[in-house]
Scaffold this motif. Structure first.
Motif, PDB file in Angstrom:
ATOM      1  N   ARG A   1       0.817  -1.221   0.000  1.00 32.82           N
ATOM      2  CA  ARG A   1       0.000   0.000   0.000  1.00 32.82           C
ATOM      3  C   ARG A   1       0.850   1.270   0.000  1.00 32.82           C
ATOM      4  NH1 ARG A   1      -0.507  -1.075   5.710  1.00 32.82           N
ATOM      5  NH2 ARG A   1       0.042   0.902   6.707  1.00 32.82           N
ATOM      6  N   PHE A   2       2.180   1.126  -0.161  1.00 34.79           N
ATOM      7  CA  PHE A   2       3.060   2.300  -0.241  1.00 34.79           C
ATOM      8  C   PHE A   2       2.759   3.025  -1.548  1.00 34.79           C
ATOM      9  CE2 PHE A   2       7.300   4.348  -0.747  1.00 34.79           C
ATOM     10  CZ  PHE A   2       7.292   5.043   0.453  1.00 34.79           C
ATOM     11  N   ARG A   3       2.471   4.315  -1.474  1.00 33.55           N
ATOM     12  CA  ARG A   3       1.928   5.013  -2.653  1.00 33.55           C
ATOM     13  C   ARG A   3       2.990   5.712  -3.487  1.00 33.55           C
ATOM     14  NH1 ARG A   3      -2.665   8.757  -1.187  1.00 33.55           N
ATOM     15  NH2 ARG A   3      -3.262   8.478  -3.361  1.00 33.55           N
ATOM     16  N   LYS A   4       4.207   5.827  -2.929  1.00 33.30           N
ATOM     17  CA  LYS A   4       5.265   6.491  -3.696  1.00 33.30           C
ATOM     18  C   LYS A   4       6.111   5.411  -4.382  1.00 33.30           C
ATOM     19  CE  LYS A   4       5.199  10.128  -0.246  1.00 33.30           C
ATOM     20  NZ  LYS A   4       5.914  10.915   0.787  1.00 33.30           N
ATOM     21  N   PRO A   5       6.858   5.781  -5.417  1.00 33.87           N
ATOM     22  CA  PRO A   5       7.674   4.763  -6.084  1.00 33.87           C
ATOM     23  C   PRO A   5       8.743   4.194  -5.152  1.00 33.87           C
ATOM     24  CG  PRO A   5       7.489   6.733  -7.435  1.00 33.87           C
ATOM     25  CD  PRO A   5       6.913   7.082  -6.095  1.00 33.87           C
ATOM     26  N   ILE A   6       8.922   2.896  -5.255  1.00 28.73           N
ATOM     27  CA  ILE A   6       9.978   2.224  -4.475  1.00 28.73           C
ATOM     28  C   ILE A   6      10.737   1.287  -5.419  1.00 28.73           C
ATOM     29  CG2 ILE A   6       8.209   0.644  -3.507  1.00 28.73           C
ATOM     30  CD1 ILE A   6      10.130   0.327  -1.074  1.00 28.73           C
TER      31      ILE A   6
ATOM     32  N   GLY B   1      12.048  14.358  -9.223  1.00 27.18           N
ATOM     33  CA  GLY B   1      11.944  15.693  -9.814  1.00 27.18           C
ATOM     34  C   GLY B   1      10.657  15.915 -10.601  1.00 27.18           C
ATOM     35  N   PHE B   2       9.890  14.848 -10.848  1.00 30.91           N
ATOM     36  CA  PHE B   2       8.649  14.983 -11.614  1.00 30.91           C
ATOM     37  C   PHE B   2       7.492  15.419 -10.710  1.00 30.91           C
ATOM     38  CE2 PHE B   2      10.572  11.628 -14.609  1.00 30.91           C
ATOM     39  CZ  PHE B   2      11.008  12.595 -15.503  1.00 30.91           C
ATOM     40  N   ALA B   3       6.358  15.736 -11.348  1.00 29.99           N
ATOM     41  CA  ALA B   3       5.177  16.159 -10.583  1.00 29.99           C
ATOM     42  C   ALA B   3       4.725  14.992  -9.692  1.00 29.99           C
ATOM     43  CB  ALA B   3       4.074  16.553 -11.560  1.00 29.99           C
ATOM     44  N   PRO B   4       4.741  15.186  -8.381  1.00 28.02           N
ATOM     45  CA  PRO B   4       4.536  14.042  -7.481  1.00 28.02           C
ATOM     46  C   PRO B   4       3.171  13.381  -7.587  1.00 28.02           C
ATOM     47  CG  PRO B   4       4.717  16.110  -6.222  1.00 28.02           C
ATOM     48  CD  PRO B   4       5.069  16.420  -7.638  1.00 28.02           C
ATOM     49  N   ILE B   5       2.125  14.176  -7.809  1.00 28.03           N
ATOM     50  CA  ILE B   5       0.793  13.546  -7.914  1.00 28.03           C
ATOM     51  C   ILE B   5       0.741  12.708  -9.194  1.00 28.03           C
ATOM     52  CG2 ILE B   5      -1.707  13.970  -8.100  1.00 28.03           C
ATOM     53  CD1 ILE B   5      -0.674  14.923  -5.440  1.00 28.03           C
ATOM     54  N   ALA B   6       1.322  13.245 -10.272  1.00 23.16           N
ATOM     55  CA  ALA B   6       1.334  12.485 -11.530  1.00 23.16           C
ATOM     56  C   ALA B   6       2.124  11.186 -11.346  1.00 23.16           C
ATOM     57  CB  ALA B   6       1.930  13.328 -12.649  1.00 23.16           C
ATOM     58  N   VAL B   7       3.235  11.258 -10.614  1.00 25.73           N
ATOM     59  CA  VAL B   7       4.037  10.054 -10.373  1.00 25.73           C
ATOM     60  C   VAL B   7       3.199   9.013  -9.624  1.00 25.73           C
ATOM     61  CG1 VAL B   7       5.996   9.138  -9.037  1.00 25.73           C
ATOM     62  CG2 VAL B   7       6.292  11.200 -10.439  1.00 25.73           C
ATOM     63  N   MET B   8       2.519   9.452  -8.568  1.00 27.02           N
ATOM     64  CA  MET B   8       1.724   8.495  -7.775  1.00 27.02           C
ATOM     65  C   MET B   8       0.583   7.905  -8.602  1.00 27.02           C
ATOM     66  SD  MET B   8       1.774  10.585  -4.211  1.00 27.02           S
ATOM     67  CE  MET B   8       0.781   9.507  -3.216  1.00 27.02           C
TER      68      MET B   8
ATOM     69  N   ASP C   1      -1.703  22.426 -11.110  1.00 24.96           N
ATOM     70  CA  ASP C   1      -0.756  23.417 -11.646  1.00 24.96           C
ATOM     71  C   ASP C   1       0.387  22.712 -12.384  1.00 24.96           C
ATOM     72  OD1 ASP C   1      -2.245  25.270 -10.352  1.00 24.96           O
ATOM     73  OD2 ASP C   1      -0.808  25.659  -8.742  1.00 24.96           O
ATOM     74  N   ASP C   2       0.771  21.540 -11.874  1.00 26.09           N
ATOM     75  CA  ASP C   2       1.932  20.866 -12.473  1.00 26.09           C
ATOM     76  C   ASP C   2       1.709  20.494 -13.940  1.00 26.09           C
ATOM     77  OD1 ASP C   2       3.667  21.124 -10.379  1.00 26.09           O
ATOM     78  OD2 ASP C   2       3.258  19.159  -9.512  1.00 26.09           O
ATOM     79  N   GLN C   3       0.468  20.227 -14.320  1.00 23.36           N
ATOM     80  CA  GLN C   3       0.194  19.952 -15.746  1.00 23.36           C
ATOM     81  C   GLN C   3       0.426  21.223 -16.569  1.00 23.36           C
ATOM     82  OE1 GLN C   3      -3.050  21.304 -17.039  1.00 23.36           O
ATOM     83  NE2 GLN C   3      -2.333  20.889 -19.114  1.00 23.36           N
ATOM     84  N   LYS C   4      -0.064  22.371 -16.042  1.00 20.67           N
ATOM     85  CA  LYS C   4       0.122  23.644 -16.768  1.00 20.67           C
ATOM     86  C   LYS C   4       1.620  23.925 -16.885  1.00 20.67           C
ATOM     87  CE  LYS C   4      -4.378  24.410 -16.706  1.00 20.67           C
ATOM     88  NZ  LYS C   4      -4.676  23.016 -16.380  1.00 20.67           N
ATOM     89  N   GLU C   5       2.315  23.736 -15.750  1.00 23.18           N
ATOM     90  CA  GLU C   5       3.753  24.019 -15.734  1.00 23.18           C
ATOM     91  C   GLU C   5       4.508  23.082 -16.687  1.00 23.18           C
ATOM     92  OE1 GLU C   5       5.827  26.123 -14.891  1.00 23.18           O
ATOM     93  OE2 GLU C   5       7.753  25.068 -14.730  1.00 23.18           O
ATOM     94  N   GLY C   6       4.209  21.806 -16.627  1.00 25.58           N
ATOM     95  CA  GLY C   6       4.930  20.828 -17.464  1.00 25.58           C
ATOM     96  C   GLY C   6       4.745  21.134 -18.945  1.00 25.58           C
TER      97      GLY C   6
ATOM     98  N   PHE D   1       8.237  21.672 -11.043  1.00 27.87           N
ATOM     99  CA  PHE D   1       7.006  21.135 -10.472  1.00 27.87           C
ATOM    100  C   PHE D   1       6.914  21.473  -8.990  1.00 27.87           C
ATOM    101  CE2 PHE D   1       7.892  18.200 -14.087  1.00 27.87           C
ATOM    102  CZ  PHE D   1       6.749  18.496 -14.822  1.00 27.87           C
ATOM    103  N   THR D   2       5.692  21.726  -8.551  1.00 28.78           N
ATOM    104  CA  THR D   2       5.509  22.140  -7.149  1.00 28.78           C
ATOM    105  C   THR D   2       4.671  21.160  -6.345  1.00 28.78           C
ATOM    106  OG1 THR D   2       3.511  23.337  -7.770  1.00 28.78           O
ATOM    107  CG2 THR D   2       5.585  24.596  -7.769  1.00 28.78           C
ATOM    108  N   GLY D   3       4.063  20.200  -7.019  1.00 26.88           N
ATOM    109  CA  GLY D   3       3.206  19.259  -6.289  1.00 26.88           C
ATOM    110  C   GLY D   3       1.783  19.793  -6.134  1.00 26.88           C
ATOM    111  N   ARG D   4       1.508  20.928  -6.779  1.00 25.32           N
ATOM    112  CA  ARG D   4       0.132  21.452  -6.672  1.00 25.32           C
ATOM    113  C   ARG D   4      -0.614  21.241  -7.991  1.00 25.32           C
ATOM    114  NH1 ARG D   4       2.931  25.296  -3.675  1.00 25.32           N
ATOM    115  NH2 ARG D   4       3.192  26.619  -5.483  1.00 25.32           N
TER     116      ARG D   4
END
Ligand code: CAA
Length: 259
Positions: A94-99, A200-207, A239-244, A256-259
Motif C-alpha cells: 500500500r506504499f503510494r510512492k515509487p519504491i 523531480g517529476f510532478a509528485p501527484i502524476a508520479v503516484m 498546476d503541475d500539468q500547466k507548468e509541465g 514542479f511544485t506538487g500542486r
C-alpha cells in the motif's frame, strides 16, 4: 529515528535510501527487520518531501530470504495467529510512492519476494534470484508464487519454484524480472540517479502513474483503460500539468511544485 537492522539516508532531495543491514545473516528477513522496514516506509509515506524510495542490501546479498533460524521452531498456530509476513507485505503493497529495488548478490526466497514487491528491480551483474523454499519443505510466503509467475510466466516460474534453482542477472533481465542490469560498482549510483529523476517529476502524476500500472495486474483491460482515462483527465486539475506543458512549449525545464 534510529534502527538496528536497516540504515536510512537521504542521498539527494526527495530520495530516501533504505539499506537492509544484517550482514551476519546475509540480510535474512527477521521480524525486527520487517518491522523496522515498515516503520521506515511509514515515515517516508508521511513526509511530503520524500518522492521516491530506494531499497537495497549489501554487495553480497539483497536478502537471502526469510530468517530460517527464526522460523524453524514456529508452529502452524503461531504462523496463522500472527499472520506471518502479512503486515510487512501489505505495508509495501500500500506504499503510494515509487519504491525501487537495487539488487546485488542473493535475492532468495523472501528476499526475491521483497524485491518483487517493489515497483521495479534494477540488478547488478552479481545478482542471483531464486525461490528455494521447496528445498526447506515449504512454499514461498510473501507472494512469490503469484508475482514471479506474473513477471516471468508460468513455465519459468514453475522451473524456479519447483527446483529451487537460482537465476542470474542476465536470465532475470531476459525473463522480465528486472528492468535492467548494471555493473555492480555502478548499481547504487545508477538507481539513485533514477530515483532523483523520478523525485523531480510532478509528485501527484508520479503516484497516479504508479497506481495505474499496478491496476493492470488487478483489473480487466477495459476497466484499467477507463481508470487511466479518468486519472489522465484529473491531472489537468493540477498546476503541475500547466507548468509541465508550458515549460515544453517555452523550451525550458519544468519546475514542479506538487500542486
Ligand atoms: N535465514 C537465516 N540465516 C541465513 C539465511 C536465512 N535465510 N541465509 C543465510 N543465513 C546465514 C547463514 O546461516 C550464515 O550464518 P552463520 O555464519 O551463523 O552460519 C550466514 O548467513 C552466511 O551464510 P552462508 O554461510 O550459508 O553463506 P554462503 O555464501 O555459503 O551461502 C546462500 C549463501 C546460498 C545464500 C545460503 O546462505 C543459503 O542458501 N541461504 C538460505 C536461502 C534460502 O533458503 N532462503 C529462503 C528462506 S525461506 C523464505 O524466504 C520463506 C518465504 O518465502 C517467506
Amino acid at each position: 529515528m534510529s534502527f538496528e537492522t536497516i540504515l536510512t539516508e537521504a542521498p539527494s532531495p526527495g530520495v530516501t535510501l533504505i539499506r537492509l543491514n544484517r550482514p551476519q545473516a546475509l540480510n535474512a528477513l527477521n521480524s525486527q527487520l520487517l518491522d523496522e522496514l515498515g516503520q521506515a516506509l511509514e515515515i517516508a509515506e508521511a513526509d511530503d518531501a520524500v518522492r521516491c524510495v530506494v531499497l537495497t542490501g549489501s554487495e553480497r546479498a539483497f536478502a537471502a530470504g526469510a530468517d530460517i533460524k527464526e522460523m524453524s521452531e514456529k508452529t502452524y498456530a503461531e504462523m496463522f495467529r500472527i499472520d506471518f509476513f502479512a503486515q510487512a507485505a501489505q505495508r509495501i503493497e500500500r506504499f503510494r510512492k515509487p519504491i525501487i529495488a537495487a539488487v546485488a548478490g542473493y535475492a532468495l526466497g523472501g528476499g526475491c519476494e521483497l524485491a518483487m514487491l517493489c515497483d521495479f528491480i534494477v540488478a547488478a551483474e552479481t545478482a542471483k534470484f531464486g525461490q528455494p523454499e521447496i528445498t526447506l519443505g515449504v512454499a514461498p510466503g510473501i507472494g512469490g508464487t503469484q508475482r514471479l509467475t506474473r513477471l516471468v510466466g508460468k513455465s519459468k516460474a514453475m522451473d524456479m519454484i519447483l527446483t529451487g534453482r537460482m537465476m542470474d542477472a542476465a536470465e532475470a533481465e531476459r525473463a522480465g524480472l528486472v528492468s535492467r542490469v548494471v555493473p555492480a560498482d555502478k548499481l547504487l549510483d545508477d538507481v539513485l540517479a533514477t530515483a532523483a529523476k523520478i523525485a523531480g517529476f510532478a509528485p501527484i502524476a508520479v503516484m497516479m502513474n504508479k497506481e495505474l500500472v499496478d491496476a493492470a495486474y488487478e483489473t480487466t483491460l477495459s476497466a484499467g483503460v477507463a481508470m487511466e482515462r479518468r486519472l489522465f483527465h484529473s491531472l489537468f486539475a493540477f498546476d503541475d500539468q500547466k507548468e509541465g506543458m508550458s515549460a515544453f512549449v517555452d523550451k525550458r525545464p519544468a519546475k514542479f511544485t506538487g500542486r
